[in-house]
Write a protein that holds these residues in place. Structure first.
Motif, PDB file in Angstrom:
ATOM      1  N   VAL A  14      17.988  18.038 -34.686  1.00  0.00           N
ATOM      2  CA  VAL A  14      16.551  18.088 -34.190  1.00  0.00           C
ATOM      3  C   VAL A  14      15.542  18.764 -35.441  1.00  0.00           C
ATOM      4  O   VAL A  14      14.471  18.297 -35.510  1.00  0.00           O
ATOM      5  CB  VAL A  14      16.554  18.860 -33.003  1.00  0.00           C
ATOM      6  CG1 VAL A  14      15.138  19.246 -32.417  1.00  0.00           C
ATOM      7  CG2 VAL A  14      17.166  18.307 -31.714  1.00  0.00           C
ATOM      8  N   ALA A  15      16.193  19.658 -36.241  1.00  0.00           N
ATOM      9  CA  ALA A  15      15.185  20.424 -37.187  1.00  0.00           C
ATOM     10  C   ALA A  15      15.937  20.396 -38.461  1.00  0.00           C
ATOM     11  O   ALA A  15      17.427  20.269 -38.440  1.00  0.00           O
ATOM     12  CB  ALA A  15      15.258  21.874 -36.695  1.00  0.00           C
ATOM     13  N   THR A  16      15.220  20.422 -39.512  1.00  0.00           N
ATOM     14  CA  THR A  16      15.834  20.467 -40.690  1.00  0.00           C
ATOM     15  C   THR A  16      15.973  22.056 -41.251  1.00  0.00           C
ATOM     16  O   THR A  16      15.497  22.928 -40.571  1.00  0.00           O
ATOM     17  CB  THR A  16      14.919  19.891 -41.594  1.00  0.00           C
ATOM     18  OG1 THR A  16      13.645  20.702 -41.649  1.00  0.00           O
ATOM     19  CG2 THR A  16      14.636  18.314 -41.426  1.00  0.00           C
ATOM     20  N   PHE A  17      16.781  22.147 -42.230  1.00  0.00           N
ATOM     21  CA  PHE A  17      16.613  23.664 -42.891  1.00  0.00           C
ATOM     22  C   PHE A  17      15.313  23.959 -43.133  1.00  0.00           C
ATOM     23  O   PHE A  17      15.084  25.419 -42.758  1.00  0.00           O
ATOM     24  CB  PHE A  17      17.460  23.440 -44.410  1.00  0.00           C
ATOM     25  CG  PHE A  17      17.405  24.679 -45.256  1.00  0.00           C
ATOM     26  CD1 PHE A  17      17.905  25.829 -45.088  1.00  0.00           C
ATOM     27  CD2 PHE A  17      16.069  24.596 -46.227  1.00  0.00           C
ATOM     28  CE1 PHE A  17      17.747  26.906 -45.693  1.00  0.00           C
ATOM     29  CE2 PHE A  17      16.270  25.754 -46.814  1.00  0.00           C
ATOM     30  CZ  PHE A  17      16.908  26.892 -46.600  1.00  0.00           C
ATOM     31  N   GLY A  18      14.429  23.388 -43.614  1.00  0.00           N
ATOM     32  CA  GLY A  18      13.076  23.686 -43.854  1.00  0.00           C
ATOM     33  C   GLY A  18      12.472  24.283 -42.538  1.00  0.00           C
ATOM     34  O   GLY A  18      11.564  25.272 -42.521  1.00  0.00           O
ATOM     35  N   ASP A  19      12.713  23.528 -41.354  1.00  0.00           N
ATOM     36  CA  ASP A  19      12.222  23.890 -40.141  1.00  0.00           C
ATOM     37  C   ASP A  19      12.615  25.140 -39.822  1.00  0.00           C
ATOM     38  O   ASP A  19      11.839  26.008 -39.100  1.00  0.00           O
ATOM     39  CB  ASP A  19      12.686  22.893 -39.138  1.00  0.00           C
ATOM     40  CG  ASP A  19      11.960  21.541 -39.315  1.00  0.00           C
ATOM     41  OD1 ASP A  19      10.816  21.538 -39.709  1.00  0.00           O
ATOM     42  OD2 ASP A  19      12.460  20.437 -38.771  1.00  0.00           O
ATOM     43  N   ARG A  20      13.987  25.432 -39.889  1.00  0.00           N
ATOM     44  CA  ARG A  20      14.379  26.740 -39.696  1.00  0.00           C
ATOM     45  C   ARG A  20      14.218  27.720 -40.410  1.00  0.00           C
ATOM     46  O   ARG A  20      13.858  29.072 -39.998  1.00  0.00           O
ATOM     47  CB  ARG A  20      16.220  26.332 -39.619  1.00  0.00           C
ATOM     48  CG  ARG A  20      16.866  25.664 -38.374  1.00  0.00           C
ATOM     49  CD  ARG A  20      18.211  25.669 -38.320  1.00  0.00           C
ATOM     50  NE  ARG A  20      18.796  24.766 -39.533  1.00  0.00           N
ATOM     51  CZ  ARG A  20      19.113  23.447 -39.616  1.00  0.00           C
ATOM     52  NH1 ARG A  20      18.457  22.860 -38.643  1.00  0.00           N
ATOM     53  NH2 ARG A  20      19.469  23.122 -40.745  1.00  0.00           N
ATOM     54  N   LEU A  21      14.088  27.550 -41.681  1.00  0.00           N
ATOM     55  CA  LEU A  21      13.458  28.532 -42.682  1.00  0.00           C
ATOM     56  C   LEU A  21      12.177  29.107 -42.353  1.00  0.00           C
ATOM     57  O   LEU A  21      11.926  30.066 -42.220  1.00  0.00           O
ATOM     58  CB  LEU A  21      13.611  27.980 -43.976  1.00  0.00           C
ATOM     59  CG  LEU A  21      13.048  29.092 -45.122  1.00  0.00           C
ATOM     60  CD1 LEU A  21      13.512  30.288 -45.119  1.00  0.00           C
ATOM     61  CD2 LEU A  21      12.971  28.448 -46.431  1.00  0.00           C
ATOM     62  N   GLU A  22      11.276  27.990 -41.910  1.00  0.00           N
ATOM     63  CA  GLU A  22      10.037  28.369 -41.776  1.00  0.00           C
ATOM     64  C   GLU A  22       9.753  28.952 -40.202  1.00  0.00           C
ATOM     65  O   GLU A  22       9.087  30.031 -40.176  1.00  0.00           O
ATOM     66  CB  GLU A  22       8.991  27.116 -41.331  1.00  0.00           C
ATOM     67  CG  GLU A  22       7.427  27.320 -41.165  1.00  0.00           C
ATOM     68  CD  GLU A  22       6.686  25.948 -41.060  1.00  0.00           C
ATOM     69  OE1 GLU A  22       5.617  26.081 -40.864  1.00  0.00           O
ATOM     70  OE2 GLU A  22       7.295  24.895 -41.339  1.00  0.00           O
ATOM     71  N   ALA A  23      10.599  28.791 -39.440  1.00  0.00           N
ATOM     72  CA  ALA A  23      10.841  29.411 -38.019  1.00  0.00           C
ATOM     73  C   ALA A  23      11.000  30.671 -38.231  1.00  0.00           C
ATOM     74  O   ALA A  23      10.523  31.820 -37.552  1.00  0.00           O
ATOM     75  CB  ALA A  23      11.436  28.528 -37.144  1.00  0.00           C
ATOM     76  N   ALA A  24      12.213  30.997 -39.035  1.00  0.00           N
ATOM     77  CA  ALA A  24      12.867  32.281 -39.208  1.00  0.00           C
ATOM     78  C   ALA A  24      11.609  33.298 -39.799  1.00  0.00           C
ATOM     79  O   ALA A  24      11.665  34.293 -39.593  1.00  0.00           O
ATOM     80  CB  ALA A  24      14.158  32.131 -39.888  1.00  0.00           C
ATOM     81  N   ARG A  25      11.185  32.624 -41.024  1.00  0.00           N
ATOM     82  CA  ARG A  25      10.103  33.291 -41.866  1.00  0.00           C
ATOM     83  C   ARG A  25       8.822  33.868 -40.921  1.00  0.00           C
ATOM     84  O   ARG A  25       8.601  35.228 -40.842  1.00  0.00           O
ATOM     85  CB  ARG A  25       9.439  32.510 -43.007  1.00  0.00           C
ATOM     86  CG  ARG A  25       8.461  33.436 -43.757  1.00  0.00           C
ATOM     87  CD  ARG A  25       7.946  32.398 -44.607  1.00  0.00           C
ATOM     88  NE  ARG A  25       7.546  31.182 -44.262  1.00  0.00           N
ATOM     89  CZ  ARG A  25       6.230  30.835 -43.722  1.00  0.00           C
ATOM     90  NH1 ARG A  25       5.519  31.845 -43.323  1.00  0.00           N
ATOM     91  NH2 ARG A  25       5.928  29.859 -43.457  1.00  0.00           N
ATOM     92  N   GLU A  26       8.373  32.993 -40.180  1.00  0.00           N
ATOM     93  CA  GLU A  26       7.255  33.288 -39.041  1.00  0.00           C
ATOM     94  C   GLU A  26       7.811  34.349 -38.025  1.00  0.00           C
ATOM     95  O   GLU A  26       6.999  35.178 -37.711  1.00  0.00           O
ATOM     96  CB  GLU A  26       6.788  31.992 -38.545  1.00  0.00           C
ATOM     97  CG  GLU A  26       5.900  31.115 -39.602  1.00  0.00           C
ATOM     98  CD  GLU A  26       5.440  29.976 -38.802  1.00  0.00           C
ATOM     99  OE1 GLU A  26       6.089  29.383 -37.771  1.00  0.00           O
ATOM    100  OE2 GLU A  26       4.834  29.134 -39.636  1.00  0.00           O
ATOM    101  N   ALA A  27       9.101  34.207 -37.564  1.00  0.00           N
ATOM    102  CA  ALA A  27       9.531  34.939 -36.530  1.00  0.00           C
ATOM    103  C   ALA A  27       9.683  36.445 -37.222  1.00  0.00           C
ATOM    104  O   ALA A  27       9.706  37.565 -36.479  1.00  0.00           O
ATOM    105  CB  ALA A  27      10.869  34.771 -35.989  1.00  0.00           C
TER     106      ALA A  27
END
Length: 133
Positions: A14-27
């Motif tokens: 569903v998500a890429t590494f970049g998606d997870r990195l961005e979400a974790a950074r924003e969180a």
């Protein structure tokens, strides 16, 4: 039994590494620039990681996971301790669930095509080396 967003929302299909990195950074309430400063890289590097243009080295991955308070495994694959999705996927409107399913299917097709492309490039490279000899 339906799976929850904690097990599927950020999974590899569903998500890429970049998606997870961005979400974790924003969180973590960090901008790209703030994370870059803490990590000792340029903000363009963070942007490139999030856009899937570049991949961080192993030592940076470990540092990212620690700074963002997620597991290394979650950051790389979406499995393990990390972020849940924004809400239970079953609670999403039908259209959103269908769109997520379509995205997952398209991502799988892209991965299949990427593998076929890699094999074709390998064949071409082998042929080119043979012709040069």
């Amino acid at each position: 039994m339906a799976e929850t967003s904690e097990t599927t929302w950020f999974a590899d299909d569903v998500a890429t590494f970049g998606d997870r990195l961005e979400a974790a950074r924003e969180a973590a309430n960090l901008t790209q620039d703030e994370l870059a400063q803490r990590l000792g890289v340029r903000d363009t590097t963070i942007a490139a990681w999030e856009a899937e243009e570049w991949e961080p080295r192993g030592n940076r991955l470990q540092m990212l996971a620690g700074m963002l308070n997620v597991s290394l495994m979650w950051l790389m694959t979406g499995a393990g301790a990390g972020l849940g999705g924004p809400q239970d996927e079953d609670a999403l409107p039908l259209g959103a669930r269908l769109a997520l399913a379509e995205i997952a299917e398209l991502r799988g097709q892209m991965q299949d095509l990427t593998e076929k492309l890699r094999r074709a490039e390998d064949k071409l490279e082998t042929e080119m080396r043979g012709a040069a000899a």
